[in-house]
Scaffold this active site. Structure first.
Site, PDB file in Angstrom:
ATOM      1  N   LYS A 132     -19.155   4.677  12.715  1.00 30.31           N
ATOM      2  CA  LYS A 132     -19.421   5.808  11.812  1.00 30.31           C
ATOM      3  C   LYS A 132     -18.357   6.901  11.944  1.00 30.31           C
ATOM      4  CE  LYS A 132     -22.291   9.388  12.981  1.00 30.31           C
ATOM      5  NZ  LYS A 132     -21.929  10.781  12.687  1.00 30.31           N
ATOM      6  N   ASN A 133     -18.100   7.315  13.175  1.00 31.85           N
ATOM      7  CA  ASN A 133     -17.237   8.485  13.342  1.00 31.85           C
ATOM      8  C   ASN A 133     -15.772   8.198  13.042  1.00 31.85           C
ATOM      9  OD1 ASN A 133     -19.425  10.047  13.842  1.00 31.85           O
ATOM     10  ND2 ASN A 133     -19.190  10.072  16.072  1.00 31.85           N
ATOM     11  N   CYS A 140     -25.511  17.501  12.556  1.00 34.33           N
ATOM     12  CA  CYS A 140     -26.607  17.584  13.528  1.00 34.33           C
ATOM     13  C   CYS A 140     -26.697  18.971  14.153  1.00 34.33           C
ATOM     14  CB  CYS A 140     -26.403  16.553  14.639  1.00 34.33           C
ATOM     15  SG  CYS A 140     -26.620  14.869  14.070  1.00 34.33           S
ATOM     16  N   ASP A 184     -22.870  11.422  22.670  1.00 36.88           N
ATOM     17  CA  ASP A 184     -23.721  10.803  21.646  1.00 36.88           C
ATOM     18  C   ASP A 184     -24.698   9.781  22.239  1.00 36.88           C
ATOM     19  OD1 ASP A 184     -22.364  12.352  19.859  1.00 36.88           O
ATOM     20  OD2 ASP A 184     -21.025  10.758  19.173  1.00 36.88           O
ATOM     21  N   ARG A 237     -28.570   8.531   8.588  1.00 32.06           N
ATOM     22  CA  ARG A 237     -27.192   9.020   8.403  1.00 32.06           C
ATOM     23  C   ARG A 237     -26.197   8.162   9.179  1.00 32.06           C
ATOM     24  NH1 ARG A 237     -26.349  14.403  10.638  1.00 32.06           N
ATOM     25  NH2 ARG A 237     -24.268  13.576  10.404  1.00 32.06           N
ATOM     26  N   ARG A 268     -21.337  24.742  17.229  1.00 32.23           N
ATOM     27  CA  ARG A 268     -20.294  23.882  16.657  1.00 32.23           C
ATOM     28  C   ARG A 268     -19.257  24.651  15.807  1.00 32.23           C
ATOM     29  NH1 ARG A 268     -22.856  18.356  14.560  1.00 32.23           N
ATOM     30  NH2 ARG A 268     -20.943  17.482  15.400  1.00 32.23           N
TER      31      ARG A 268
HETATM   32  C1  EPZ Z   1     -17.571  14.646  16.824  1.00 30.55           C
HETATM   33  O1  EPZ Z   1     -18.070  15.924  16.463  1.00 30.55           O
HETATM   34  C2  EPZ Z   1     -18.619  13.666  16.394  1.00 30.55           C
HETATM   35  N1  EPZ Z   1     -18.811  13.775  14.970  1.00 30.55           N
HETATM   36  C3  EPZ Z   1     -19.922  13.914  17.145  1.00 30.55           C
HETATM   37  O2  EPZ Z   1     -20.814  12.878  16.807  1.00 30.55           O
HETATM   38  C4  EPZ Z   1     -19.672  13.894  18.646  1.00 30.55           C
HETATM   39  O3  EPZ Z   1     -20.844  14.295  19.305  1.00 30.55           O
HETATM   40  C5  EPZ Z   1     -18.532  14.829  19.018  1.00 30.55           C
HETATM   41  O4  EPZ Z   1     -17.357  14.537  18.224  1.00 30.55           O
HETATM   42  C6  EPZ Z   1     -18.126  14.722  20.480  1.00 30.55           C
HETATM   43  O5  EPZ Z   1     -17.717  13.424  20.777  1.00 30.55           O
HETATM   44  C7  EPZ Z   1     -17.974  13.187  14.138  1.00 30.55           C
HETATM   45  O6  EPZ Z   1     -17.027  12.528  14.534  1.00 30.55           O
HETATM   46  C8  EPZ Z   1     -18.250  13.356  12.709  1.00 30.55           C
HETATM   47  P1  EPZ Z   1     -15.878  18.167  18.780  1.00 30.55           P
HETATM   48  P2  EPZ Z   1     -17.105  17.167  16.439  1.00 30.55           P
HETATM   49  O7  EPZ Z   1     -15.034  18.950  17.847  1.00 30.55           O
HETATM   50  O8  EPZ Z   1     -15.765  16.743  15.966  1.00 30.55           O
HETATM   51  C9  EPZ Z   1     -16.425  22.584  20.612  1.00 30.55           C
HETATM   52  C10 EPZ Z   1     -22.852  11.887  16.314  1.00 30.55           C
HETATM   53  O9  EPZ Z   1     -23.995  11.910  16.834  1.00 30.55           O
HETATM   54  N2  EPZ Z   1     -15.497  23.013  19.543  1.00 30.55           N
HETATM   55  O10 EPZ Z   1     -15.231  17.138  19.641  1.00 30.55           O
HETATM   56  O11 EPZ Z   1     -17.793  18.252  15.707  1.00 30.55           O
HETATM   57  C11 EPZ Z   1     -17.750  22.115  20.029  1.00 30.55           C
HETATM   58  O12 EPZ Z   1     -18.602  23.230  19.801  1.00 30.55           O
HETATM   59  C12 EPZ Z   1     -22.061  13.170  16.178  1.00 30.55           C
HETATM   60  O13 EPZ Z   1     -22.326  10.870  15.850  1.00 30.55           O
HETATM   61  C13 EPZ Z   1     -15.046  24.318  19.504  1.00 30.55           C
HETATM   62  O14 EPZ Z   1     -15.410  25.144  20.340  1.00 30.55           O
HETATM   63  O15 EPZ Z   1     -17.051  17.487  17.987  1.00 30.55           O
HETATM   64  C14 EPZ Z   1     -18.246  21.166  21.081  1.00 30.55           C
HETATM   65  O16 EPZ Z   1     -18.877  21.874  22.104  1.00 30.55           O
HETATM   66  C15 EPZ Z   1     -22.815  14.373  16.626  1.00 30.55           C
HETATM   67  N3  EPZ Z   1     -14.182  24.679  18.502  1.00 30.55           N
HETATM   68  C16 EPZ Z   1     -16.967  20.538  21.627  1.00 30.55           C
HETATM   69  O17 EPZ Z   1     -15.908  21.433  21.239  1.00 30.55           O
HETATM   70  C17 EPZ Z   1     -13.759  23.791  17.569  1.00 30.55           C
HETATM   71  O18 EPZ Z   1     -12.980  24.179  16.682  1.00 30.55           O
HETATM   72  C18 EPZ Z   1     -16.648  19.162  21.090  1.00 30.55           C
HETATM   73  O19 EPZ Z   1     -16.681  19.175  19.669  1.00 30.55           O
HETATM   74  C19 EPZ Z   1     -14.211  22.468  17.617  1.00 30.55           C
HETATM   75  C20 EPZ Z   1     -15.093  22.091  18.617  1.00 30.55           C
END
Ligand code: EPZ
Length: 421
Positions: A22-23, A117, A306, A398, A122
């Site tokens: 998915k991702n 989610c 995840d 989803r 985020r």
């Molecule tokens: C991706 O989300 C995935 N989603 C998530 O999967 C997954 O949990 C996550 O990566 C971590 O592996 C998709 O790929 C669509 P991040 P993403 O940016 O990109 C902080 C699932 O269940 N952060 O790696 O949104 C953020 O708050 C979903 O399949 C900032 O502070 O995750 C978090 O604490 C849920 N500023 C951490 O970094 C930013 O600009 C990691 O977020 C971006 C992120």
């Protein structure tokens, strides 16, 4: 509204085939916007997040077709801008990739802020930092619309303050046509970062270093259509592995890359599960009483956030104590309230759960609070005494393809019930 009704007690047995990730798919599909040509994307999962992207790309003027072999054909030649008028972007998190892809190809893009989610605040500040460093201006209106635009994009060095999957991919997308070289430091290393970079390179981009924490992108002048196969879904595979452990089962997981499963495999082995690896499949089998372990989620190759929720369910029924620390998401233990209804003994805060194992969860009516929480509650239902009803299963739809069919084929007693109300 639909719900899942599960009768607990069956040990999972048999074989399950894993679909496309998915991702990765939700990054690769919007990345096709970068190319004024036709791309054929194979192994795309049949899940709601993908259907929403099909709708979004069609809305933007792309020609999107599902081919006979279930591949997705996307031709974005006729797309002239990336201004998404409607609220479709609010339906999922990955809609933020429209900003990077639109900025990359058209030097501007506009969507409503992404949904997804509810697992914490985020923010997308690192995406914005990257776009601005490349020369774009970004503004967010009081109505929650985000506009990015640039007169030209110039490669530069961008250090991410937080390891972010989304920001790493989004900056890669925006930098594909930028003048000169872009270097992303402290980049995320997840398999779908590599998959997206491989897809971009198949179209003619020049991305090096994906899978390490430094990614180098040399801007190119043009991209061409290509055929590309999405990697297997490591989170879907991990969900079935954990379900096999929880139900004391014996299953084969097929169509996977065992290397991507290592963080999960290592923990399940530490707990006492039998695991055999083959080329593109694994056998997961119960041999003896499992022992609890401590888990800390971290960016890849750490234990994936995840799978934190499914793993917490498994730990909640093992004799002894364990601690789960959430090192990635800000607030991903809300679903524990649902497990407490089933009798689990867990004390939790935003970042940590302390679990005292109990022998049995009891079937209850519970609510899927987000996608992986939903998967976790299914596992809880599979091992719970009696019947468990899971509501709000649109979250699960989803991200999991044919979930009830796959579980039923493994011997689980699960059915989807359409609620008339
Ligand atoms: C991706 O989300 C995935 N989603 C998530 O999967 C997954 O949990 C996550 O990566 C971590 O592996 C998709 O790929 C669509 P991040 P993403 O940016 O990109 C902080 C699932 O269940 N952060 O790696 O949104 C953020 O708050 C979903 O399949 C900032 O502070 O995750 C978090 O604490 C849920 N500023 C951490 O970094 C930013 O600009 C990691 O977020 C971006 C992120």
């Amino acid at each position: 509204m639909s719900k899942f009704v599960i009768e607990g007690g069956a040990k999972l047995k048999g074989k399950v085939n894993i679909g496309g990730f998915k991702n990765a798919a939700v990054a690769i599909i919007p990345a096709t916007l970068l190319c004024p040509g036709k791309c054929i994307i194979q192994n795309v999962p049949k899940i709601n997040d993908v259907y929403v992207f099909e709708e979004i790309l069609t809305e933007l003027g792309a020609k999107v077709d599902l081919l006979e072999d279930m591949s997705l054909s996307i031709d974005a030649s006729e797309v002239n801008d990336c201004y998404l008028k409607n609220g479709l972007s609010k339906k999922m998190r990955a809609s933020y990739y429209l900003l990077g892809a639109g900025l990359g190809r058209f030097k501007k893009a506009s969507t409503l802020l992404p949904g997804g989610c509810a697992i914490g605040t985020r923010p997308i500040d690192q995406h914005i930092k990257g776009f601005e460093a490349l020369g774009a201006t970004v503004n967010i209106t009081s109505e929650g619309r985000i506009n990015v635009q640039a007169t030209k994009l110039v490669g530069t060095r961008i250090y991410l303050d937080v390891v972010s999957v989304g920001a790493t991919i989004n900056i890669m997308l925006a930098a594909i046509y930028a003048e000169g070289k872009t270097i992303i430091e402290n980049a995320a290393k997840e398999p779908h970062i590599v998959d997206t970079a491989n897809f971009l390179n198949s179209m003619g981009a020049d991305v090096k270093g994906a899978g390490t924490d430094v990614i180098r992108i040399n801007g190119v002048k043009e991209l061409k259509g290509c055929t590309y196969k999405v990697i297997p879904d490591q989170i879907e595979a991990g969900t079935y592995m954990i379900a096999a452990a929880a139900t004391k089962g014996d299953i084969i997981i097929d169509d996977i890359i065992p290397k991507h499963m290592e963080p999960v495999t290592a923990k399940l082995k530490e707990m006492g599960m039998g695991i055999e690896e083959y080329g593109d499949s694994m056998r997961i089998f119960y041999e003896k009483d499992l022992v609890p372990v401590n888990i800390q989620t971290l960016p890849y190759p750490g234990f994936p956030t995840d799978l934190q929720q499914p793993m917490t369910v498994l730990l909640s029924t093992l004799k002894g104590n364990s601690t789960v620390v959430e090192g990635v998401s800000e607030d991903r233990f809300r679903y524990v309230e649902e497990l407490l209804k089933m009798g689990a003994n867990i004390k939790y805060s935003k970042r940590q759960a302390k679990i005292k194992g109990i022998t049995h969860l009891k079937g209850s009516v519970v609510q899927a609070t987000d996608l992986r929480a939903g998967a976790a509650l299914i596992i809880a239902g599979l091992i719970g005494d009696g019947l468990t009803e899971i509501t709000e299963i649109q979250h699960i739809d989803r991200g999991y393809e044919k979930l009830e069919n796959k579980f039923m084929n493994l011997g689980a007693k699960i059915k989807r019930v359409i609620d008339e109300e």
